[in-house]
Design an enzyme around this catalytic site. Structure first.
Site, PDB file in Angstrom:
ATOM      1  N   GLY A   1       0.833  -1.364  -0.071  1.00 21.63           N
ATOM      2  CA  GLY A   1       0.020   0.116   0.004  1.00 21.63           C
ATOM      3  C   GLY A   1       0.736   1.135   0.056  1.00 21.63           C
ATOM      4  O   GLY A   1       0.394   2.403  -0.436  1.00 21.63           O
TER       5      GLY A   1
ATOM      6  N   GLU B   1       3.988   4.310   5.995  1.00 20.52           N
ATOM      7  CA  GLU B   1       2.654   3.514   5.894  1.00 20.52           C
ATOM      8  C   GLU B   1       1.694   4.266   5.118  1.00 20.52           C
ATOM      9  O   GLU B   1       1.541   5.612   5.120  1.00 20.52           O
ATOM     10  CB  GLU B   1       2.076   3.397   7.356  1.00 20.52           C
ATOM     11  CG  GLU B   1       2.241   2.135   7.937  1.00 20.52           C
ATOM     12  CD  GLU B   1       1.411   0.781   7.579  1.00 20.52           C
ATOM     13  OE1 GLU B   1       0.922   1.064   6.366  1.00 20.52           O
ATOM     14  OE2 GLU B   1       1.248   0.040   8.338  1.00 20.52           O
TER      15      GLU B   1
ATOM     16  N   ASP C   1      -4.514   1.939  10.881  1.00 26.22           N
ATOM     17  CA  ASP C   1      -5.962   1.707  11.124  1.00 26.22           C
ATOM     18  C   ASP C   1      -6.105   1.220  12.634  1.00 26.22           C
ATOM     19  O   ASP C   1      -6.066   1.918  13.661  1.00 26.22           O
ATOM     20  CB  ASP C   1      -6.482   0.510  10.109  1.00 26.22           C
ATOM     21  CG  ASP C   1      -7.973   0.376  10.261  1.00 26.22           C
ATOM     22  OD1 ASP C   1      -8.687   1.026  10.794  1.00 26.22           O
ATOM     23  OD2 ASP C   1      -8.165  -0.933   9.879  1.00 26.22           O
ATOM     24  N   THR C   2      -5.919  -0.180  12.892  1.00 24.20           N
ATOM     25  CA  THR C   2      -5.930  -0.535  14.183  1.00 24.20           C
ATOM     26  C   THR C   2      -4.593  -0.476  14.817  1.00 24.20           C
ATOM     27  O   THR C   2      -4.279  -0.448  16.149  1.00 24.20           O
ATOM     28  CB  THR C   2      -6.140  -2.325  14.163  1.00 24.20           C
ATOM     29  OG1 THR C   2      -5.124  -3.007  13.540  1.00 24.20           O
ATOM     30  CG2 THR C   2      -7.436  -2.563  13.759  1.00 24.20           C
ATOM     31  N   GLY C   3      -3.480  -0.450  14.102  1.00 22.58           N
ATOM     32  CA  GLY C   3      -2.019  -0.439  14.452  1.00 22.58           C
ATOM     33  C   GLY C   3      -1.439  -1.617  14.856  1.00 22.58           C
ATOM     34  O   GLY C   3      -0.087  -1.540  14.986  1.00 22.58           O
TER      35      GLY C   3
ATOM     36  N   LEU D   1       1.926  -1.592  12.409  1.00 25.84           N
ATOM     37  CA  LEU D   1       2.916  -0.903  13.084  1.00 25.84           C
ATOM     38  C   LEU D   1       3.537  -1.738  14.231  1.00 25.84           C
ATOM     39  O   LEU D   1       4.739  -1.445  14.456  1.00 25.84           O
ATOM     40  CB  LEU D   1       2.343   0.338  13.635  1.00 25.84           C
ATOM     41  CG  LEU D   1       2.268   1.507  12.610  1.00 25.84           C
ATOM     42  CD1 LEU D   1       1.935   2.814  13.237  1.00 25.84           C
ATOM     43  CD2 LEU D   1       3.727   1.592  11.899  1.00 25.84           C
TER      44      LEU D   1
ATOM     45  N   ASP E   1      -5.808  -0.814  -2.008  1.00 25.76           N
ATOM     46  CA  ASP E   1      -6.426  -1.478  -2.828  1.00 25.76           C
ATOM     47  C   ASP E   1      -7.800  -2.049  -2.171  1.00 25.76           C
ATOM     48  O   ASP E   1      -7.908  -2.014  -1.061  1.00 25.76           O
ATOM     49  CB  ASP E   1      -5.813  -2.716  -3.159  1.00 25.76           C
ATOM     50  CG  ASP E   1      -5.518  -3.563  -2.063  1.00 25.76           C
ATOM     51  OD1 ASP E   1      -5.288  -3.267  -0.919  1.00 25.76           O
ATOM     52  OD2 ASP E   1      -6.080  -4.907  -2.153  1.00 25.76           O
TER      53      ASP E   1
ATOM     54  N   ARG F   1      -5.289   0.259  -6.580  1.00 20.94           N
ATOM     55  CA  ARG F   1      -4.096   1.181  -6.291  1.00 20.94           C
ATOM     56  C   ARG F   1      -3.726   2.267  -7.086  1.00 20.94           C
ATOM     57  O   ARG F   1      -3.105   3.243  -6.677  1.00 20.94           O
ATOM     58  CB  ARG F   1      -2.902   0.199  -6.128  1.00 20.94           C
ATOM     59  CG  ARG F   1      -3.190  -1.033  -4.952  1.00 20.94           C
ATOM     60  CD  ARG F   1      -1.878  -1.739  -4.891  1.00 20.94           C
ATOM     61  NE  ARG F   1      -2.005  -2.847  -4.411  1.00 20.94           N
ATOM     62  CZ  ARG F   1      -2.380  -3.426  -2.778  1.00 20.94           C
ATOM     63  NH1 ARG F   1      -2.023  -2.303  -2.034  1.00 20.94           N
ATOM     64  NH2 ARG F   1      -2.251  -4.383  -2.426  1.00 20.94           N
TER      65      ARG F   1
HETATM   66  P1  5GP Z   1      -3.526  -1.692  10.800  1.00 14.76           P
HETATM   67  O1  5GP Z   1      -2.812  -3.007  11.143  1.00 14.76           O
HETATM   68  O2  5GP Z   1      -3.227  -0.424  11.266  1.00 14.76           O
HETATM   69  O3  5GP Z   1      -4.829  -2.495  11.041  1.00 14.76           O
HETATM   70  O4  5GP Z   1      -3.755  -1.806   9.295  1.00 14.76           O
HETATM   71  C1  5GP Z   1      -2.776  -1.263   8.247  1.00 14.76           C
HETATM   72  C2  5GP Z   1      -2.834  -1.941   7.082  1.00 14.76           C
HETATM   73  O5  5GP Z   1      -4.265  -2.386   6.583  1.00 14.76           O
HETATM   74  C3  5GP Z   1      -2.564  -0.785   5.956  1.00 14.76           C
HETATM   75  O6  5GP Z   1      -1.230  -0.815   5.774  1.00 14.76           O
HETATM   76  C4  5GP Z   1      -3.592  -1.095   4.904  1.00 14.76           C
HETATM   77  O7  5GP Z   1      -2.677  -2.110   3.988  1.00 14.76           O
HETATM   78  C5  5GP Z   1      -4.317  -1.869   5.415  1.00 14.76           C
HETATM   79  N1  5GP Z   1      -5.538  -1.020   5.544  1.00 14.76           N
HETATM   80  C6  5GP Z   1      -6.049  -0.393   6.780  1.00 14.76           C
HETATM   81  N2  5GP Z   1      -7.339   0.475   6.527  1.00 14.76           N
HETATM   82  C7  5GP Z   1      -7.190   0.396   5.280  1.00 14.76           C
HETATM   83  C8  5GP Z   1      -8.364   0.686   4.276  1.00 14.76           C
HETATM   84  O8  5GP Z   1      -9.233   1.485   4.732  1.00 14.76           O
HETATM   85  N3  5GP Z   1      -8.380   0.586   3.000  1.00 14.76           N
HETATM   86  C9  5GP Z   1      -7.351  -0.108   2.462  1.00 14.76           C
HETATM   87  N4  5GP Z   1      -7.336  -0.464   1.120  1.00 14.76           N
HETATM   88  N5  5GP Z   1      -6.311  -0.798   3.321  1.00 14.76           N
HETATM   89  C10 5GP Z   1      -6.453  -0.475   4.478  1.00 14.76           C
END
Ligand code: 5GP
Length: 175
Positions: free
Chosen positions: A45, A99, A103-105, A108, A159, A165
């Site tokens: 992403g 990044e 979203d949830t983290g 990270l 995506d 993308r």
């Molecule tokens: P986390 O681990 O913080 O929940 O999510 C991070 C990863 O989830 C991001 O790098 C991305 O690839 C994917 N992601 C989170 N939210 C979205 C969203 O709204 N749309 C898309 N396409 N990917 C997301």
């Protein structure tokens, strides 16, 4: 626009994205003045954000990538899988994780646990988008392009089922 089986509507235009990137680059240039950075891009992403961000960085900067995945469809799967690992030592480096969206983290937190043993000189996070209401991690990004509510977005590197993308602006899922 239709992507696979869902309809997405325009959300953040290209100009707003560009301005957010310029602002983030400016903050990084200021904070790392006289230092050398290693950007750590999170594939897939973040590839577009990495490229556009780096074009506006004036301090010395290298880049490396890791590939992780937790998303299935439009929801985070909870566990983060490492698909391509780190191939470069980060010892004594100033690392800026890049990044597309936090979203949830969980992603990270996983990256921090991957690189902690490498003993970098410092680690910060730059993200184009941040969803504060979904966040439950322990490493809040220092450099944030745009904060958004808990919407599912595509475009600008992001995506839905592998598609979308290449769209230069950001679209959100239509409810
Ligand atoms: P986390 O681990 O913080 O929940 O999510 C991070 C990863 O989830 C991001 O790098 C991305 O690839 C994917 N992601 C989170 N939210 C979205 C969203 O709204 N749309 C898309 N396409 N990917 C997301």
């Amino acid at each position: 626009v239709q992507i696979v089986d869902r309809i997405f509507e325009p959300y953040i235009d290209q100009n707003t994205v560009e301005n957010a990137i310029l602002r983030v680059a400016k903050e990084i240039n200021k904070d790392y003045d006289g230092k050398s950075i290693v950007f750590l891009g999170i594939l897939n992403g973040a590839f577009m954000f990495c490229a556009d961000l780096m074009k506006n960085i004036q301090v010395e900067a290298d880049i490396s990538f890791v590939k992780l995945s937790s998303y299935q469809g439009t929801k985070s799967g909870g566990t983060v899988h490492e698909l391509i690992g780190l191939m470069q030592s980060l010892k004594n480096k100033h690392v800026v994780i890049v990044e597309d969206i936090v979203d949830t983290g969980l992603t990270l937190d996983k990256i921090f646990s991957m690189i902690d043993g490498d003993q970098p000189a410092s680690v910060e996070v730059a993200t184009l988008l941040f969803k504060p209401s979904a966040y439950k991690g322990s490493h809040v990004p220092k450099y944030i392009g745009i904060e958004i509510p808990d919407e599912f977005v595509v475009g600008y590197g992001m995506d839905y089922q592998g598609i979308g993308r290449n769209i230069p602006a950001i679209y959100k899922l239509k409810n």
